[in-house]
Design a protein around this motif. Structure first.
Motif, PDB file in Angstrom:
ATOM      1  N   PHE A  14      47.440  38.323  33.009  1.00 54.18           N
ATOM      2  CA  PHE A  14      48.095  38.344  31.691  1.00 54.18           C
ATOM      3  C   PHE A  14      48.837  37.041  31.410  1.00 54.18           C
ATOM      4  O   PHE A  14      49.028  36.662  30.275  1.00 54.18           O
ATOM      5  N   LYS A  85      46.158  43.223  27.363  1.00 50.84           N
ATOM      6  CA  LYS A  85      46.518  42.058  28.178  1.00 50.84           C
ATOM      7  C   LYS A  85      46.947  40.919  27.260  1.00 50.84           C
ATOM      8  O   LYS A  85      47.957  40.246  27.516  1.00 50.84           O
TER       9      LYS A  85
ATOM     10  N   LEU B 643      46.691  42.403  40.553  1.00 48.91           N
ATOM     11  CA  LEU B 643      47.252  42.430  39.205  1.00 48.91           C
ATOM     12  C   LEU B 643      47.656  43.835  38.767  1.00 48.91           C
ATOM     13  O   LEU B 643      48.354  44.006  37.776  1.00 48.91           O
ATOM     14  N   CYS B 644      47.189  44.846  39.490  1.00 42.75           N
ATOM     15  CA  CYS B 644      47.392  46.224  39.020  1.00 42.75           C
ATOM     16  C   CYS B 644      48.822  46.688  39.276  1.00 42.75           C
ATOM     17  O   CYS B 644      49.302  46.665  40.408  1.00 42.75           O
ATOM     18  N   ILE B 645      49.501  47.116  38.208  1.00 39.66           N
ATOM     19  CA  ILE B 645      50.872  47.588  38.366  1.00 39.66           C
ATOM     20  C   ILE B 645      50.915  49.116  38.458  1.00 39.66           C
ATOM     21  O   ILE B 645      51.985  49.708  38.482  1.00 39.66           O
ATOM     22  N   GLY B 646      49.737  49.746  38.475  1.00 40.40           N
ATOM     23  CA  GLY B 646      49.698  51.201  38.651  1.00 40.40           C
ATOM     24  C   GLY B 646      50.210  51.984  37.476  1.00 40.40           C
ATOM     25  O   GLY B 646      50.708  53.089  37.635  1.00 40.40           O
ATOM     26  N   CYS B 647      50.099  51.452  36.264  1.00 38.54           N
ATOM     27  CA  CYS B 647      50.648  52.152  35.099  1.00 38.54           C
ATOM     28  C   CYS B 647      49.732  53.270  34.622  1.00 38.54           C
ATOM     29  O   CYS B 647      50.141  54.114  33.835  1.00 38.54           O
ATOM     30  N   ASN B 649      47.466  53.150  32.552  1.00 36.36           N
ATOM     31  CA  ASN B 649      47.149  53.088  31.123  1.00 36.36           C
ATOM     32  C   ASN B 649      45.635  53.127  30.900  1.00 36.36           C
ATOM     33  O   ASN B 649      45.166  53.536  29.844  1.00 36.36           O
ATOM     34  N   ARG B 791      40.405  47.308  27.697  1.00 33.62           N
ATOM     35  CA  ARG B 791      41.243  46.840  26.591  1.00 33.62           C
ATOM     36  C   ARG B 791      42.688  47.251  26.787  1.00 33.62           C
ATOM     37  O   ARG B 791      43.610  46.559  26.360  1.00 33.62           O
ATOM     38  N   ALA B 792      42.894  48.422  27.443  1.00 36.01           N
ATOM     39  CA  ALA B 792      44.247  48.958  27.545  1.00 36.01           C
ATOM     40  C   ALA B 792      44.965  48.525  28.818  1.00 36.01           C
ATOM     41  O   ALA B 792      46.062  48.976  29.094  1.00 36.01           O
ATOM     42  N   CYS B 793      44.338  47.657  29.614  1.00 33.14           N
ATOM     43  CA  CYS B 793      45.014  47.201  30.830  1.00 33.14           C
ATOM     44  C   CYS B 793      45.985  46.086  30.469  1.00 33.14           C
ATOM     45  O   CYS B 793      45.583  45.072  29.922  1.00 33.14           O
ATOM     46  N   PRO B 794      47.284  46.274  30.751  1.00 29.00           N
ATOM     47  CA  PRO B 794      48.260  45.277  30.295  1.00 29.00           C
ATOM     48  C   PRO B 794      48.239  43.978  31.097  1.00 29.00           C
ATOM     49  O   PRO B 794      48.788  42.976  30.651  1.00 29.00           O
ATOM     50  N   THR B 795      47.642  43.989  32.294  1.00 25.31           N
ATOM     51  CA  THR B 795      47.759  42.787  33.115  1.00 25.31           C
ATOM     52  C   THR B 795      46.431  42.119  33.418  1.00 25.31           C
ATOM     53  O   THR B 795      46.402  41.088  34.087  1.00 25.31           O
ATOM     54  N   GLY B 796      45.324  42.710  32.973  1.00 28.72           N
ATOM     55  CA  GLY B 796      44.030  42.101  33.261  1.00 28.72           C
ATOM     56  C   GLY B 796      43.483  42.502  34.622  1.00 28.72           C
ATOM     57  O   GLY B 796      42.597  41.838  35.152  1.00 28.72           O
TER      58      GLY B 796
END
Lengths: 285, 817
Positions: A14, A85, B643-647, B649, B791-796
């Motif tokens: 990100f 992202k 990169l996965c924060i485990g949210c 989402n 698309r919904a992954c906040p961190t890629g």
């Protein structure tokens, strides 16, 4: 070829999204704001009340509103070519740019008033956000390494397994020992309040206490129980090491979460203060 | 009996019934001979209440008997009524033993001594054949039956099902499905396992056994039956079981023998072959016609139309066009020129090499499934990396293949009468080149299923397609220096074989020079460095391996093994050696063209000493992904754990996009070296789930995604077949309150898959019971923007990739680093 490039682009974090597009955009906004602040003519004093101040204020307020929309975007799964992202990336860099835009908007006039309160809340939000960036960028790797090839559920299953093994191993021992093992199987707590979770430790962990006890007991115990206690120790060691991994895991999860307990409430407080700030400015001017 | 009846019709199924009705309408003397005591036995034997479909929808029904989609009971009742009102001459309980004589004077002998003379015979006896019967003492007792109409008809009985084929297993499972009926079911199987049953059925049987719902005895044969008991021989002696009912499902004798005894030839000795038929369904025995399932048409509408057409034809109406004529006419309408359907069919048949050995009937059937395109010069037919598995044939004109991904001007022509697109057809992978029309041309596009059917039923087509595939690959390997004449020997000795996962095709250090073309599946190239097997590259279907040995004097420099079960064509190296030895100029030219690849090999050799733990890790990582089924994936979801924060989402987005059920489980699945493969569909190149879907509800869309459509009947076969556990059987949960009312007022469970407590509470208010259906990832088919999870992954962290792209990417990073 195009396909390959695309997959490179898809697989970036990100922070590096679209080759740091939003970092560049934010730097541009900061640069323009600073240059404008230097060059624009302000009478009588530099503050939010001048035309340039209003402009920066409007930009800042709109930015704040847009930045809060991330929470909505995250949950509102619609069709279309948006990428969360990308939103996160923009949220971070534009949020940081706000630091410059809003500071210039104040004209460095601070006081014990509503306006400065709004500013302070905003700084709080951004500061907590900085923690968020730091944790998001660093914690996942540690978390993944700590967990190895196990999932969260696998780890908990393994605890159950070890507990069963502990009970079986302790069977031939006397009641005093069994009581300690029972403490380990029944009274070991994972998680707890936020401070416990963040610490990644439990000083009063009964498993650790039992391990310590049995290690010492080994020196004085009679030969009959010696073998059984050695077995018990090896299982307790396995459990203790697993518990450490789990507590670390819990700590990492807490780190990824706890800054939000500041970031989100402060955001709502900021929105309230900002509304009051805007209304009062227009009402009294 | 000296009277000769005009038409004798054997079998009263949809085809025979329709033929008899037509004969009655035309006032032809006729008789409809049926073995059982009711009409249309195959449909009669369907489960009670079964809904029967009337496909294909666009085909008109041409029959004096009605037929529309409906329940088994409705359809049978209507047919019974109509056969009475139309005054059909029906002979029930008459099993035909023998047919002798020739056109104009056939003699049909019926069990019991009766015989009938007829001028024409129409055979519509289906493919069911006669069930094998119990031959042990007591086998004729009344509690022995050979079919099961209604599994819920029996209560509190000891039921023995004999036979571990699909029919036996399905019956046994049906009988114990409802525990309230308290039946005690035992299945006896002669073999030690269940080789004849579908894998899914065998699995379901074993799980039912493990749950204690029924008993299974293998290696058991029946020695005798008596009232209330069955005596069996088992592995270690004999046994005696209580028995109120025996359901014997021991297979049936196929009717082929009987049909052949009537003087009818079949197209091949193959078990699935059909009789050789003329365009009017006449067999090689003049005057004897075969229609319906026995002729290769399992659909009711086709059968009924054929019955009508054959009788009309016998009656002298030879100009009658088949009922599918308007459909074909519509297909050919887009083509230039005003030719008739039969002219077009003949034109295509004579023009295109692979169709030349088809009968007019096969041509018709196959064209119904295909599409025709008239393309103008320069039109694009498909583009590199398109998903497509249809086969194209050029009826007139020619096309250009743009073989270079970068330079659009390098082309290779494919001429009239040839085919293209066969790589996609065979491998199930993306198109490997762009193809444009070189001049105005007429193309026939055949979808994968129709093309595969064609390849498997007409041996000549398979031979041609394989040959073309080999030729093309060789030209691609050796470049333009090679001509077709060089290839004759090579193609003659080419062997098609299947390599199971892990089998080595090429072993490092060997001195053979064979070349392998990978038709489906994929290969791993590995090299021993020190004492470690280092992964070098991944070779997908549609490529080739082993060609370097021809130019590298000495031994194989790397090993190649199958990553998944793969089909390969082996080409004998000695032919190549001979060819190159005879043509030094060709050898030089090819060596030049291969310079790049030699440089790459040299690079790897040179870097040998530098291969450190990074390469090792990379290789291990590749192996891990292959183990996770990515070797056969076309598109898979991976999570980069750094990169996965485990949210979760991704799961929320998935549920939000698909009726509130998440089709992926992020946490589940396996992890290795920071790459996590969650439980989510890999969209395999040859999906396991598709292999046995009764309503054919699983298909691959043009963009490559494998999805389950609304016709799913919830049987669970796909779930059992999927080796990756990504299919769930779920009820559609109730609708949730809107996002806004959750955010503002806290109403409802919020975004994502609702917790089961909420669903239960909500469902308890409404009475409607939703059926369970299979759900799996459809790559957000039809959703603008593509896969919601990504698309919904906040961190890629969530990425969707094809295995080539991923492994290729990782390799590149390493080489540069």
């Amino acid at each position: 070829m195009a396909k390959k490039n695309q997959s490179v682009a898809v697989h970036s974090s990100f922070l590096a999204h679209r080759n740091y597009l939003f970092l560049k955009l934010s730097l541009l906004i900061c640069f323009i704001s600073i240059v404008g602040y230097m060059w624009a003519d302000f009478e009588p004093v530099r503050n939010g009340g001048t035309w340039y101040g209003y402009t920066l204020g409007t930009i800042g307020a709109l930015l704040i509103l847009w930045l809060t929309m991330l929470g909505m975007r995250k949950r509102w799964i619609t069709q279309g070519h948006w990428s969360l992202k990308g939103w996160t990336s923009a949220h971070i860099y534009l949020g940081l740019a706000l630091l410059i835009v809003a500071t210039l908007h104040t004209g460095f006039q601070f006081g014990w008033n509503l306006h400065t309160l709004s500013y302070g809340l905003m700084i709080g939000v951004i500061a907590s956000g900085l923690f968020g960036i730091y944790f998001y960028a660093t914690v996942p790797r540690h978390m993944s390494n700590n967990r190895g090839e196990m999932g969260q559920a696998d780890m908990l299953d393994e605890v159950e397994n070890l507990d069963r093994l502990l009970r079986e191993t302790a069977q031939p021992l006397n009641d005093k020992y069994i009581e300690l093992v029972r403490d380990s199987t029944n009274k070991t707590v994972l998680g707890g309040n936020i401070f416990k979770r963040l610490s990644g430790r439990d000083k009063k962990c009964p498993t650790q206490a039992a391990l310590k006890f049995f290690r010492e007991e080994l020196r004085t115990v009679d030969n009959a129980s010696h073998g059984a206690i050695l077995d018990l120790i090896s299982v307790l060691e396995r459990k203790n090491s697993l518990l450490q991994h789990i507590r670390k895991h819990i700590r990492f999860r807490a780190l990824l979460e706890f800054w939000l307990y500041f970031h989100i409430p402060l955001t709502f407080a900021l929105l309230a203060a900002l509304t009051a700030h805007i209304v009062s400015v227009f009402y009294y001017s | 009996m000296t009277d000769i009846i005009q038409i004798a019709i054997i079998g009263s199924g949809p085809a025979g019934l329709s033929a008899a009705a037509r004969a009655a309408e035309l006032n032809l003397s006729h008789v409809l001979i049926e073995k059982t005591d009711h009409l249309s036995d195959t449909i009669f034997k369907y489960q009670k209440g079964k809904h029967i479909m009337a496909t294909p929808d666009q085909l008109v029904l041409r029959s004096d008997v009605d037929f529309a989609a409906g329940s088994r009971e409705d359809i049978l009742e209507r047919w019974d009524e109509q056969s009475k009102s139309a005054d059909l001459n029906v002979m029930l309980n008459s099993e035909v033993m023998e047919i002798t004589g020739t056109k104009g004077n056939f003699e049909i002998k019926i069990k019991g001594g009766k015989s009938i003379k007829a001028a024409y015979v129409i055979m519509g006896i289906g493919t069911q054949g006669n069930p094998n019967t119990m031959r042990c003492p007591g086998g004729d007792l009344p509690f022995v039956q050979y079919q099961l109409d209604d599994p819920n008809a029996y209560f509190d009985e000891d039921i023995i099902v004999i036979g571990g084929g699909d029919a036996g297993i399905e019956n046994a499972l049906g009988l114990c499905a409802d525990p309230k009926l308290e039946n005690r079911v035992t299945l006896l199987q002669r073999a030690p396992d269940f080789p004849k049953a579908k894998e899914a059925n065998a699995k379901a049987l074993m799980s039912a056994k493990n749950d204690g719902r029924l008993d299974v005895i293998t290696q058991a044969t029946t020695s005798s039956l008596e009232k209330g008991w069955i005596n069996i021989d088992v592995k270690d002696g004999t046994d005696r079981l209580p028995c109120d009912r025996v359901i014997a499902r021991m297979g049936s004798a196929p009717p082929r023998k009987f049909v052949e005894s009537c003087g009818v030839e079949f197209s091949s000795p193959d078990r699935l072959a059909y009789p050789v038929l003329s365009e009017t369904f006449e067999t090689t025995q003049p005057g004897l016609y075969v229609i319906g399932a026995l002729a290769g048409y399992p659909l009711i509408k086709h059968c009924m139309n054929q019955g009508y057409d054959v009788v009309e034809n016998i009656n002298g109406n030879t100009g009658l066009k088949p009922a599918d004529e308007p459909l074909l006419q519509e297909k050919f309408q887009s083509l230039p020129g005003q030719n008739s359907v039969s002219e077009w069919l003949e034109f295509i048949r004579s023009q295109v090499e692979i169709f030349r050995e088809l009968t007019p009937l096969q041509m018709r059937e196959f064209m119904l499934d295909s599409n025709v395109h008239a393309k103008k010069k320069g039109d694009e037919i498909f583009v590199r990396n398109d998903i497509g598995s249809s086969l194209f044939s050029i009826a007139s004109g020619s096309v250009n293949v743009h073989i270079s991904p970068t330079d659009h001007s390098i082309t290779v022509p494919i001429g009239e009468g040839q085919i293209f697109g066969e790589t996609g057809l065979i491998s199930g992978r993306k198109r490997n080149a762009t193809i444009t029309a070189a001049e105005d041309c007429i193309l026939i596009e055949t979808p994968r299923n129709a093309a595969r059917k064609l390849i498997s039923t007409v041996p000549a087509v398979k031979r041609t397609v394989d040959r073309i595939a080999i030729e093309r690959q060789l030209l691609q390997i050796f470049g333009s220096g090679l001509t077709r004449d060089h290839l004759n020997d090579i193609i003659k000795d080419a062997e098609v074989s299947t390599a199971m996962a892990g089998t080595a095709l090429i072993t490092e250090g060997d001195d053979d020079t064979d070349i392998y073309i990978i038709q489906s599946g994929s290969m791993l190239v590995e090299k021993m460095i020190g004492d470690k097997n280092v992964f070098l590259s991944y070779v997908p279907a549609g490529s080739y391996v082993g060609e370097m040995a021809l130019f590298e004097e000495g031994r194989r420099t790397a090993s190649v093994k199958a990553a998944v079960k793969s089909e390969v064509i082996k080409l004998q190296g000695r032919h190549f050696e001979k060819l190159l030895a005879e043509n030094p100029a060709l050898k030089d030219k090819i060596e030049d063209e291969l310079a790049d690849r030699r440089a790459m090999n040299a690079y790897i050799e040179g870097q040998k000493s530098n291969f450190d733990s990074v390469a090792d890790l990379y290789g291990a990582r590749a192996n891990f992904l292959i183990e996770q089924g990515l070797g056969e994936a076309t598109d898979a979801l991976l999570i980069d754990e750094t990169l996965c924060i485990g949210c979760d989402n991704c799961e929320i987005a998935c549920a939000e996009s698909h009726d509130g059920i998440s089709r992926l489980n992020r946490e589940a699945g396996t992890t290795f070296a920071n790459i996590h493969v969650p439980t989510s569909c890999r969209h395999c190149e040859h999906p396991h789930c598709m292999s046995d879907c009764p309503p054919n509800a699983i298909t691959r869309a043009p963009d490559g995604e494998v999805f389950i459509n609304d016709t799913c009947i919830g049987c669970g076969n796909c779930q059992r077949y999927c080796p990756y556990g990504v299919i769930q059987m779920e009820k559609t949960p109730p609708k949730k309150p809107s996002l806004l009312s959750w955010m503002v007022f806290g109403i409802g469970p919020g975004p994502g898959q609702a917790d089961s407590a909420w669903v239960k509470k909500k469902l308890s208010k409404s009475k409607a019971e939703a059926p369970k259906k299979a759900v799996k990832c459809d790559m957000c088919r039809g959703i603008k923007g593509g896969a919601s999870c990504v698309r919904a992954c906040p961190t890629g962290a969530a990425i969707r990739v094809s295995p080539e792209a991923y492994l290729g990417l990782a390799r590149k990073e390493r080489e540069m680093g």
